[in-house]
Design a protein around this motif. Structure first.
Motif, PDB file in Angstrom:
ATOM      1  N   ALA A   1       0.809  -1.213   0.000  1.00  0.00           N
ATOM      2  CA  ALA A   1       0.000   0.000   0.000  1.00  0.00           C
ATOM      3  C   ALA A   1       0.844   1.265   0.000  1.00  0.00           C
ATOM      4  N   PRO A   2       0.432   2.224  -0.833  1.00  0.00           N
ATOM      5  CA  PRO A   2       1.095   3.525  -0.791  1.00  0.00           C
ATOM      6  C   PRO A   2       0.659   4.257   0.480  1.00  0.00           C
ATOM      7  N   PRO A   3       1.377   5.302   0.847  1.00  0.00           N
ATOM      8  CA  PRO A   3       0.934   6.104   1.987  1.00  0.00           C
ATOM      9  C   PRO A   3      -0.476   6.645   1.737  1.00  0.00           C
ATOM     10  N   LEU A   4      -1.221   6.868   2.818  1.00  0.00           N
ATOM     11  CA  LEU A   4      -2.599   7.330   2.718  1.00  0.00           C
ATOM     12  C   LEU A   4      -2.721   8.586   1.858  1.00  0.00           C
ATOM     13  N   GLU A   5      -1.844   9.550   2.039  1.00  0.00           N
ATOM     14  CA  GLU A   5      -1.932  10.794   1.260  1.00  0.00           C
ATOM     15  C   GLU A   5      -1.786  10.533  -0.239  1.00  0.00           C
ATOM     16  N   GLU A   6      -0.907   9.619  -0.606  1.00  0.00           N
ATOM     17  CA  GLU A   6      -0.723   9.270  -2.020  1.00  0.00           C
ATOM     18  C   GLU A   6      -1.965   8.563  -2.565  1.00  0.00           C
ATOM     19  N   LEU A   7      -2.525   7.655  -1.782  1.00  0.00           N
ATOM     20  CA  LEU A   7      -3.743   6.960  -2.183  1.00  0.00           C
ATOM     21  C   LEU A   7      -4.886   7.949  -2.387  1.00  0.00           C
TER      22      LEU A   7
ATOM     23  N   LEU B   1      -6.997   8.821  -5.815  1.00  0.00           N
ATOM     24  CA  LEU B   1      -8.460   8.748  -5.883  1.00  0.00           C
ATOM     25  C   LEU B   1      -9.044  10.073  -6.375  1.00  0.00           C
ATOM     26  N   LEU B   2      -8.555  11.166  -5.831  1.00  0.00           N
ATOM     27  CA  LEU B   2      -9.065  12.483  -6.218  1.00  0.00           C
ATOM     28  C   LEU B   2      -8.746  12.803  -7.678  1.00  0.00           C
ATOM     29  N   LYS B   3      -7.543  12.443  -8.142  1.00  0.00           N
ATOM     30  CA  LYS B   3      -7.186  12.671  -9.553  1.00  0.00           C
ATOM     31  C   LYS B   3      -8.128  11.920 -10.486  1.00  0.00           C
ATOM     32  N   PHE B   4      -8.599  10.770 -10.038  1.00  0.00           N
ATOM     33  CA  PHE B   4      -9.531   9.974 -10.832  1.00  0.00           C
ATOM     34  C   PHE B   4     -10.950  10.530 -10.760  1.00  0.00           C
ATOM     35  N   LEU B   5     -11.411  10.886  -9.556  1.00  0.00           N
ATOM     36  CA  LEU B   5     -12.801  11.280  -9.354  1.00  0.00           C
ATOM     37  C   LEU B   5     -13.113  12.729  -9.729  1.00  0.00           C
ATOM     38  N   MET B   6     -12.199  13.643  -9.492  1.00  0.00           N
ATOM     39  CA  MET B   6     -12.497  15.064  -9.702  1.00  0.00           C
ATOM     40  C   MET B   6     -12.881  15.404 -11.145  1.00  0.00           C
ATOM     41  N   PRO B   7     -12.148  14.945 -12.153  1.00  0.00           N
ATOM     42  CA  PRO B   7     -12.576  15.252 -13.528  1.00  0.00           C
ATOM     43  C   PRO B   7     -13.941  14.654 -13.881  1.00  0.00           C
ATOM     44  N   ILE B   8     -14.261  13.488 -13.324  1.00  0.00           N
ATOM     45  CA  ILE B   8     -15.561  12.866 -13.564  1.00  0.00           C
ATOM     46  C   ILE B   8     -16.667  13.753 -13.012  1.00  0.00           C
TER      47      ILE B   8
ATOM     48  N   ILE C   1      -5.278  19.115  -6.550  1.00  0.00           N
ATOM     49  CA  ILE C   1      -5.291  18.301  -5.353  1.00  0.00           C
ATOM     50  C   ILE C   1      -4.861  19.146  -4.151  1.00  0.00           C
ATOM     51  N   PRO C   2      -5.649  19.128  -3.085  1.00  0.00           N
ATOM     52  CA  PRO C   2      -5.280  19.880  -1.876  1.00  0.00           C
ATOM     53  C   PRO C   2      -3.937  19.418  -1.318  1.00  0.00           C
ATOM     54  N   ALA C   3      -3.323  20.269  -0.532  1.00  0.00           N
ATOM     55  CA  ALA C   3      -1.990  19.990  -0.009  1.00  0.00           C
ATOM     56  C   ALA C   3      -1.988  19.112   1.237  1.00  0.00           C
ATOM     57  N   THR C   4      -2.965  19.276   2.108  1.00  0.00           N
ATOM     58  CA  THR C   4      -2.909  18.555   3.389  1.00  0.00           C
ATOM     59  C   THR C   4      -3.813  17.324   3.380  1.00  0.00           C
ATOM     60  N   LEU C   5      -3.515  16.416   4.291  1.00  0.00           N
ATOM     61  CA  LEU C   5      -4.318  15.209   4.437  1.00  0.00           C
ATOM     62  C   LEU C   5      -5.763  15.560   4.794  1.00  0.00           C
ATOM     63  N   ASP C   6      -5.945  16.476   5.733  1.00  0.00           N
ATOM     64  CA  ASP C   6      -7.301  16.888   6.123  1.00  0.00           C
ATOM     65  C   ASP C   6      -8.089  17.429   4.940  1.00  0.00           C
ATOM     66  N   GLU C   7      -7.460  18.285   4.129  1.00  0.00           N
ATOM     67  CA  GLU C   7      -8.145  18.866   2.970  1.00  0.00           C
ATOM     68  C   GLU C   7      -8.509  17.797   1.939  1.00  0.00           C
ATOM     69  N   LYS C   8      -7.627  16.812   1.754  1.00  0.00           N
ATOM     70  CA  LYS C   8      -7.897  15.719   0.815  1.00  0.00           C
ATOM     71  C   LYS C   8      -9.093  14.894   1.295  1.00  0.00           C
ATOM     72  N   LEU C   9      -9.107  14.572   2.583  1.00  0.00           N
ATOM     73  CA  LEU C   9     -10.220  13.802   3.138  1.00  0.00           C
ATOM     74  C   LEU C   9     -11.535  14.571   3.036  1.00  0.00           C
ATOM     75  N   ILE C  10     -11.500  15.850   3.337  1.00  0.00           N
ATOM     76  CA  ILE C  10     -12.706  16.680   3.250  1.00  0.00           C
ATOM     77  C   ILE C  10     -13.214  16.722   1.813  1.00  0.00           C
ATOM     78  N   LEU C  11     -12.313  16.885   0.853  1.00  0.00           N
ATOM     79  CA  LEU C  11     -12.726  16.928  -0.552  1.00  0.00           C
ATOM     80  C   LEU C  11     -13.308  15.587  -0.995  1.00  0.00           C
ATOM     81  N   LEU C  12     -12.671  14.481  -0.624  1.00  0.00           N
ATOM     82  CA  LEU C  12     -13.190  13.162  -0.996  1.00  0.00           C
ATOM     83  C   LEU C  12     -14.574  12.938  -0.393  1.00  0.00           C
ATOM     84  N   MET C  13     -14.745  13.281   0.866  1.00  0.00           N
ATOM     85  CA  MET C  13     -16.055  13.119   1.501  1.00  0.00           C
ATOM     86  C   MET C  13     -17.095  14.037   0.856  1.00  0.00           C
ATOM     87  N   SER C  14     -16.689  15.205   0.441  1.00  0.00           N
ATOM     88  CA  SER C  14     -17.588  16.136  -0.235  1.00  0.00           C
ATOM     89  C   SER C  14     -18.058  15.562  -1.572  1.00  0.00           C
ATOM     90  N   ILE C  15     -17.127  14.996  -2.324  1.00  0.00           N
ATOM     91  CA  ILE C  15     -17.467  14.365  -3.607  1.00  0.00           C
ATOM     92  C   ILE C  15     -18.449  13.220  -3.367  1.00  0.00           C
TER      93      ILE C  15
END
Length: 145
Positions: A100-106, A110-117, A124-138
């Motif tokens: 497994a890659p580190p969580l931030e890389e994973l 995921l965001l690179k795949f989902l955001m254009p769709i 892609i946000p810089a911090t882990l918290d921002e990435k999680l918030i964006l994924l949950m928002s999507i």
């Protein structure tokens, strides 16, 4: 009392971008299997497949964990199940967590795949918290997750 008893069932009716019902049950183009295991040789796990179908399709469970020692077929049953259900979803994405890659890389992948769709600029946000918030928002505003 079962906590799922009062929850409404998810509407799994396929719809197009305008919200109209789809007339076919095929995957409509977005499938990413990464390095999923080969399931061409598969036998004796029909009960497990039926249980996964029940949880995911009938009960609308959004997360299922398959736990056990290495080599008992967790990945194989997961892939076989996902292959059998892929026609019920607009997007199917498989990510192996072997090596497994580190969580931030994973999350970034995921965001690179989902955001254009979702029609979003794939910045892609810089911090882990921002990435999680964006994924949950999507996931919250769409039926993707």
């Amino acid at each position: 009392m079962d906590s799922n008893a009062t929850k409404p069932k998810r509407d799994r009716t396929k719809r197009n971008a305008k919200g109209e019902r789809s007339t076919h049950g095929r995957v409509r183009g977005i499938v990413l299997w990464d390095n999923a295991v080969d399931t061409s040789v598969f036998y004796g796990r029909e009960t497990g497949l039926a249980q996964l179908w029940q949880w995911i399709m009938a009960e609308g469970c959004r997360v299922v964990g398959l736990l056990g020692i290495g080599g008992i077929g967790k990945s194989t049953i997961a892939v076989k199940s996902a292959l059998g259900m892929q026609a019920e979803f607009e997007i199917v994405m498989w990510r192996s967590l072997s090596n497994a890659p580190p969580l931030e890389e994973l999350l970034s992948n995921l965001l690179k795949f989902l955001m254009p769709i979702q029609g979003e600029d794939p910045v892609i946000p810089a911090t882990l918290d921002e990435k999680l918030i964006l994924l949950m928002s999507i996931c919250d505003r769409s039926d993707v997750c």
